[in-house]
Design an enzyme around this catalytic site. Structure first.
Site, PDB file in Angstrom:
ATOM      1  N   HIS A 178       0.858  -1.175   0.000  1.00  0.00           N
ATOM      2  CA  HIS A 178       0.000   0.000   0.000  1.00  0.00           C
ATOM      3  C   HIS A 178       0.899   1.232   0.000  1.00  0.00           C
ATOM      4  CE1 HIS A 178      -2.859   2.969   1.658  1.00  0.00           C
ATOM      5  NE2 HIS A 178      -3.838   2.136   1.366  1.00  0.00           N
TER       6      HIS A 178
ATOM      7  N   GLN B  16      -4.769  -5.607   6.821  1.00  0.00           N
ATOM      8  CA  GLN B  16      -5.674  -6.561   6.185  1.00  0.00           C
ATOM      9  C   GLN B  16      -5.641  -7.937   6.849  1.00  0.00           C
ATOM     10  OE1 GLN B  16      -7.855  -5.745   3.834  1.00  0.00           O
ATOM     11  NE2 GLN B  16      -7.110  -3.650   3.635  1.00  0.00           N
TER      12      GLN B  16
ATOM     13  N   LYS C  48     -10.733  -1.872  10.308  1.00  0.00           N
ATOM     14  CA  LYS C  48     -10.624  -3.081   9.489  1.00  0.00           C
ATOM     15  C   LYS C  48     -11.047  -4.325  10.278  1.00  0.00           C
ATOM     16  CE  LYS C  48      -8.113  -0.821   6.253  1.00  0.00           C
ATOM     17  NZ  LYS C  48      -8.527  -0.548   4.878  1.00  0.00           N
TER      18      LYS C  48
ATOM     19  N   CYS D  76      -4.763   2.163  -3.822  1.00  0.00           N
ATOM     20  CA  CYS D  76      -3.572   2.758  -3.177  1.00  0.00           C
ATOM     21  C   CYS D  76      -2.389   1.789  -3.247  1.00  0.00           C
ATOM     22  CB  CYS D  76      -3.856   3.153  -1.735  1.00  0.00           C
ATOM     23  SG  CYS D  76      -5.025   4.515  -1.569  1.00  0.00           S
TER      24      CYS D  76
END
Length: 406
Positions: free
Chosen positions: A123, A203, A226, A364
């Site tokens: 990212h 993530q 998240k 991104c």
């Protein structure tokens, strides 16, 4: 403990709605996950009953707010198995946590000729801070190649490791590909040449338990939103000895012990890195999200998530004209793809008309898009409340979109 996805979904009020006249099918969990009632109620409860600044108040509301704020920090410590709450720093999110390491540890430890290794699937938040720092210090930022399946080239990584490498900063799970990187092996190899390791866990944090002591990374960053918590707050884990040696990232109230015009002394950990009024409601919401996650059978959740993702990948591989972007052996949460003859942005808009929420664009992560010769993909990303029926709705939406586009 059993896993009942329908009962679980009932705890997420946002899912019970229609979008453009269709039941909402939310497949943008890589961007943010939704919040269960327990998290919403915890945040509202703080504002209704305890709203106050923490640590410095001499009254009951401040005492209650402080207790809940620090209880949330202890919840994080247990959730990631850090040795001490001193190793748990509240941040605005993963991005700020990476920047904190870059501009505190990095400025103090990197010099001309040193190297920072990142992967080609990072990212932007794990690329740009190191580029800025490299320009300031003379260090070199070196990307680790990614193969055609979207997996890290571990042989190339091993070849890059030498005494010049001072830091490896790498994503645990790619937000664009879903690739799960072998962080245990990466940490072991990096430590063998004396390098520190930073992991972007944004993530990964919602999908399986984390154990900082077993993992033995030097820094780990993640965001609450998240993992079914609120936006605007996250965590930097750092080994205590490293955090103690690092200078403050920002100055202000709370992070100081004494201030005079002759000089300033700094507060102890973790407060040295937490200047100003913190996101108290966010911390309390994060604690509630952790309690929610811990109330579940995480093995059953992981099996359910894997089943939904594998089902989606299987359907994608059989879908005419669809190409998966990234097909790693070990993946989690994310399926990126392109459809022949259709721009990702157009697909996203047409899927939205069917009530299906996906993300489109470069996510991104422009370097990995360039690696695959793309400007962007459609990304479907999954959470514990998603089902095979959601996957079927995605592909039914693609069928209908094709009639408009082709």
């Amino acid at each position: 403990m059993s896993f009942d996805v329908d009962a679980l979904r009932a705890q997420f009020p946002i899912l019970d709605q229609q979008v453009n006249g269709k039941p909402l099918v939310y497949l943008d969990n890589g961007a943010t996950t939704h919040k269960p009632n327990a998290v919403i109620d915890a945040i509202a409860g703080y504002y209704r009953h305890d709203n106050s600044n923490v640590h410095r108040g001499a009254h009951t509301l401040s005492d209650r707010a402080t207790a809940r704020f620090e209880q949330a920090r202890e919840s994080v410590r247990g959730f990631i198995n850090a040795r001490s709450t001193d190793e748990v720093i509240w941040t605005k999110g993963t991005t700020e946590a990476i920047n904190l390491v870059a501009f505190s540890w990095g400025r103090d430890n990197l010099k001309q000729g040193d190297r920072v290794l990142v992967s080609g699937m990072e990212h932007h938040a794990n690329i740009v801070p190191w580029q800025i720092l490299s320009a300031q210090t003379g260090a070199e930022l070196v990307p680790i190649p990614v193969d055609d399946r979207g997996q890290l080239d571990m042989a190339a990584f091993t070849d890059l490791l030498d005494e010049r490498v001072k830091l490896v900063s790498i994503v645990h799970v790619s937000n664009a590909l879903g690739t799960v990187n072998p962080v245990e092996a990466i940490i072991e190899k990096a430590h063998a040449v004396g390098a520190k390791v930073m992991i972007d866990g944004a993530q990964a944090v919602a999908h399986w338990p984390l154990d900082m002591q077993a993992l033995d990374c030097d820094f780990y960053a993640f965001s609450a939103h998240k993992m079914y918590g609120p936006m605007g707050i996250g965590v930097l884990y750092g080994k205590r000895e490293l955090l103690e040696a690092m200078p403050p990232f920002m100055g202000g109230g709370e992070m100081i012990e004494t201030v005079s015009f002759e000089g300033t002394t700094y507060n102890t950990l973790p407060f040295k890195f937490e200047p100003g009024t913190p996101n108290v409601a966010g911390a309390i919401g994060t604690g509630a999200a952790i309690k929610f996650i811990n109330s579940l059978d995480r093995d059953a959740v992981a099996a359910h998530e894997a089943d939904v993702l594998n089902y989606a990948v299987s359907r994608a591989k059989d879908y005419p004209g669809l190409t998966l972007v990234g097909d790693a052996d070990h993946r989690a949460g994310v399926m990126g793809f392109v459809l022949e003859g259709a721009h990702p942005a157009d697909l996203g808009m047409l899927l939205d008309q069917q009530g299906v929420a996906v993300r489109t664009g470069n996510h991104c992560a422009m370097p990995i898009m360039t690696r695959f010769g793309l400007t962007g993909t459609v990304r479907a990303s999954f959470a514990l409340y998603n089902t095979r029926a959601d996957v079927d709705a995605l592909f039914a939406g693609l069928d209908k979109a094709k009639t408009f586009l082709m």
